[in-house]
Design a protein around this motif. Structure first.
Motif, PDB file in Angstrom:
ATOM      1  N   ASN A 134       0.829  -1.206   0.000  1.00  0.00           N
ATOM      2  CA  ASN A 134       0.000   0.000   0.000  1.00  0.00           C
ATOM      3  C   ASN A 134       0.864   1.257   0.000  1.00  0.00           C
ATOM      4  OD1 ASN A 134       1.039  -0.014   2.573  1.00  0.00           O
ATOM      5  ND2 ASN A 134      -0.920  -0.296   3.614  1.00  0.00           N
ATOM      6  N   THR A 135       1.982   1.184  -0.699  1.00  0.00           N
ATOM      7  CA  THR A 135       2.961   2.264  -0.680  1.00  0.00           C
ATOM      8  C   THR A 135       2.401   3.583  -1.191  1.00  0.00           C
ATOM      9  OG1 THR A 135       5.113   2.981  -1.542  1.00  0.00           O
ATOM     10  CG2 THR A 135       3.794   1.549  -2.952  1.00  0.00           C
ATOM     11  N   ALA A 136       2.919   4.652  -0.613  1.00  0.00           N
ATOM     12  CA  ALA A 136       2.582   6.004  -1.080  1.00  0.00           C
ATOM     13  C   ALA A 136       3.583   6.502  -2.112  1.00  0.00           C
ATOM     14  CB  ALA A 136       2.537   6.962   0.112  1.00  0.00           C
ATOM     15  N   GLU A 137       4.594   5.679  -2.417  1.00  0.00           N
ATOM     16  CA  GLU A 137       5.572   6.089  -3.423  1.00  0.00           C
ATOM     17  C   GLU A 137       4.894   6.242  -4.785  1.00  0.00           C
ATOM     18  OE1 GLU A 137       9.925   4.414  -2.116  1.00  0.00           O
ATOM     19  OE2 GLU A 137       8.570   3.002  -3.091  1.00  0.00           O
ATOM     20  N   ILE A 138       5.286   7.269  -5.498  1.00  0.00           N
ATOM     21  CA  ILE A 138       4.696   7.537  -6.805  1.00  0.00           C
ATOM     22  C   ILE A 138       5.265   6.572  -7.830  1.00  0.00           C
ATOM     23  CG2 ILE A 138       4.479   9.264  -8.644  1.00  0.00           C
ATOM     24  CD1 ILE A 138       4.703  11.416  -6.469  1.00  0.00           C
ATOM     25  N   THR A 139       4.378   5.991  -8.646  1.00  0.00           N
ATOM     26  CA  THR A 139       4.863   5.103  -9.702  1.00  0.00           C
ATOM     27  C   THR A 139       5.696   5.903 -10.695  1.00  0.00           C
ATOM     28  OG1 THR A 139       2.864   5.410 -11.027  1.00  0.00           O
ATOM     29  CG2 THR A 139       2.866   3.580  -9.471  1.00  0.00           C
ATOM     30  N   ASN A 140       6.775   5.294 -11.184  1.00  0.00           N
ATOM     31  CA  ASN A 140       7.687   6.021 -12.077  1.00  0.00           C
ATOM     32  C   ASN A 140       8.139   5.174 -13.265  1.00  0.00           C
ATOM     33  OD1 ASN A 140       9.403   4.190 -10.904  1.00  0.00           O
ATOM     34  ND2 ASN A 140      10.924   5.676 -10.215  1.00  0.00           N
ATOM     35  N   THR A 141       7.460   4.060 -13.508  1.00  0.00           N
ATOM     36  CA  THR A 141       7.948   3.136 -14.530  1.00  0.00           C
ATOM     37  C   THR A 141       7.629   3.571 -15.960  1.00  0.00           C
ATOM     38  OG1 THR A 141       5.972   1.844 -13.976  1.00  0.00           O
ATOM     39  CG2 THR A 141       8.084   1.023 -13.155  1.00  0.00           C
ATOM     40  N   HIS A 142       6.731   4.524 -16.146  1.00  0.00           N
ATOM     41  CA  HIS A 142       6.402   4.952 -17.510  1.00  0.00           C
ATOM     42  C   HIS A 142       7.664   5.453 -18.209  1.00  0.00           C
ATOM     43  CE1 HIS A 142       4.536   7.228 -20.826  1.00  0.00           C
ATOM     44  NE2 HIS A 142       3.545   6.370 -20.680  1.00  0.00           N
ATOM     45  N   TRP A 143       7.777   5.139 -19.502  1.00  0.00           N
ATOM     46  CA  TRP A 143       9.018   5.434 -20.233  1.00  0.00           C
ATOM     47  C   TRP A 143       9.376   6.917 -20.231  1.00  0.00           C
ATOM     48  CZ3 TRP A 143       8.583   8.765 -24.273  1.00  0.00           C
ATOM     49  CH2 TRP A 143       7.339   8.908 -24.889  1.00  0.00           C
ATOM     50  N   THR A 144       8.401   7.801 -20.064  1.00  0.00           N
ATOM     51  CA  THR A 144       8.697   9.234 -20.053  1.00  0.00           C
ATOM     52  C   THR A 144       9.582   9.639 -18.871  1.00  0.00           C
ATOM     53  OG1 THR A 144       6.579   9.624 -18.928  1.00  0.00           O
ATOM     54  CG2 THR A 144       6.631   9.914 -21.330  1.00  0.00           C
ATOM     55  N   ASN A 145       9.687   8.758 -17.877  1.00  0.00           N
ATOM     56  CA  ASN A 145      10.547   9.045 -16.716  1.00  0.00           C
ATOM     57  C   ASN A 145      11.985   8.557 -16.913  1.00  0.00           C
ATOM     58  OD1 ASN A 145       8.493  10.178 -14.911  1.00  0.00           O
ATOM     59  ND2 ASN A 145       7.615   8.121 -14.934  1.00  0.00           N
ATOM     60  N   TRP A 146      12.250   7.901 -18.059  1.00  0.00           N
ATOM     61  CA  TRP A 146      13.561   7.263 -18.251  1.00  0.00           C
ATOM     62  C   TRP A 146      14.105   7.592 -19.648  1.00  0.00           C
ATOM     63  CZ3 TRP A 146      15.097   5.199 -13.717  1.00  0.00           C
ATOM     64  CH2 TRP A 146      14.102   4.883 -12.800  1.00  0.00           C
ATOM     65  N   LEU A 147      14.144   8.871 -19.960  1.00  0.00           N
ATOM     66  CA  LEU A 147      14.481   9.282 -21.325  1.00  0.00           C
ATOM     67  C   LEU A 147      15.963   9.171 -21.654  1.00  0.00           C
ATOM     68  CD1 LEU A 147      12.066  12.329 -21.743  1.00  0.00           C
ATOM     69  CD2 LEU A 147      11.804   9.992 -22.613  1.00  0.00           C
ATOM     70  N   GLU A 148      16.806   8.885 -20.669  1.00  0.00           N
ATOM     71  CA  GLU A 148      18.230   8.668 -20.953  1.00  0.00           C
ATOM     72  C   GLU A 148      18.470   7.287 -21.544  1.00  0.00           C
ATOM     73  OE1 GLU A 148      20.732  10.972 -20.726  1.00  0.00           O
ATOM     74  OE2 GLU A 148      19.007  12.276 -20.408  1.00  0.00           O
ATOM     75  N   GLY A 149      17.499   6.402 -21.419  1.00  0.00           N
ATOM     76  CA  GLY A 149      17.628   5.067 -21.981  1.00  0.00           C
ATOM     77  C   GLY A 149      17.787   5.096 -23.491  1.00  0.00           C
TER      78      GLY A 149
END
Length: 236
Positions: free
Chosen positions: A218-233
Motif C-alpha cells: 500500500n505504498t505512497a511512493e509515486i509510480t515512475n515506470t512509464h518510459w517518459t521518466n527514463w528518457l536517458e535510456g
C-alpha cells in the motif's frame, strides 16, 4: 525449503542490482517502452519475473524490439542468461524499417502496412496525432523511429510481448502459482545507486511475498515506470 525473511529477499534483489541483472529502466542501450512484474509464491517458494519491453539501439530492424525477462527467487530452475532476451516481432512480407544512410537513422518504411507479433498482424500507424496522444513527441518531421513506433504500441499491444507461463516455466517451476501482477510501480534509480531495498515499494513487496498478504502493498511512493521518466535510456 521455506520463504526467507524480508531481508534475504531484498538482499537477493540488491545483489542482482549490483550485478546489473535487476532491470535498469534507463539502460543506455535500450529505449524503454513498457514493463510488467509478476510475483509467484506458495508457502515455501517465491519468484519474481520482471519484464522490460524496449528497443535495442544497436539494431535497425524489428529484431531491436526486445522483451527482457529477468527472474529472481528461491526456487529457480534456470538463470538469468542470454535466454532472457526474447524477440516476438517480425516483418510481414516487407521490411518494416529502412535506414537513412546519411544520418544512420532507422525509420518506418512508408510502404509497410503491418508487422507480425507472435503471428498476429498489428497495423502500422503513421498518423502523427496518434503518437502525440501517446505522449510520443516525434523527433523528425518526416520519419518515425523504431522506438517511437514501439512506444506507440503500448499499452494496447503490450500483452503480445510478455512471455507466457509456459515459456517462463524453464526458469520458474510450472506448478508455482501466480500470486500478484503489477504493470506500474516505483522502480529504483540504479544510475543514482538507489537499491531495491531502499524503496518502500520493494520493502512492502518483500513483506507480501513473506506473508501472502497483498494488503501489505500500500505504498505512497509515486509510480515512475512509464518510459517518459527514463528518457536517458537508449541514448548511448
Amino acid at each position: 525449503m521455506t520463504i526467507e525473511d524480508r531481508q534475504e529477499i531484498l538482499r537477493q534483489l540488491d545483489v542482482e542490482a549490483e550485478s546489473y541483472v535487476f532491470p535498469m529502466l534507463d539502460n543506455g542501450y535500450y529505449y524503454h517502452a513498457d514493463q510488467k512484474m509478476t510475483i509467484f509464491r506458495d508457502d515455501k517458494r517465491w519468484a519474481i519475473l520482471l519484464e522490460v519491453l524496449a528497443f535495442f539501439n544497436h539494431e535497425s530492424g524489428l529484431d531491436g524490439i526486445t522483451t527482457i525477462a529477468n527472474v529472481f527467487g528461491n526456487c529457480l530452475t534456470g538463470w538469468n542468461d542470454n535466454n532472457n532476451f526474447n524477440y516476438f516481432a517480425s516483418d510481414n512480407g516487407i521490411e518494416t524499417f529502412l535506414t537513412d544512410d546519411t544520418i544512420y537513422l532507422p525509420y518506418l518504411n512508408p510502404e509497410a502496412k503491418n508487422i507480425l507479433v507472435r503471428g498476429q498482424e498489428i497495423p502500422i500507424i503513421f498518423d502523427r496525432q496518434y503518437y502525440k496522444s501517446k505522449k510520443v513527441e516525434l523527433e523528425y518531421e518526416d520519419k518515425i523511429t523504431p522506438w517511437e513506433f514501439l512506444r506507440g504500441l503500448i499499452p494496447d499491444k503490450s500483452n503480445l510481448f510478455w512471455v507466457t507461463r509456459e515459456e517462463i516455466s524453464t526458469k520458474i517451476p510450472k506448478d508455482l502459482p501466480i500470486f500478484m501482477t503489477l504493470d506500474n510501480w516505483h522502480h529504483p534509480n540504479l544510475v543514482e545507486d538507489e537499491k531495491p531495498s531502499e524503496t518502500e515499494t520493494f520493502q512492502q513487496l518483500a513483506d507480501v511475498i513473506m506473508t501472502g498478504d497483498k494488503n501489505l502493498y500500500n505504498t505512497a511512493e509515486i509510480t515512475n515506470t512509464h518510459w517518459t521518466n527514463w528518457l536517458e535510456g537508449g541514448t548511448l
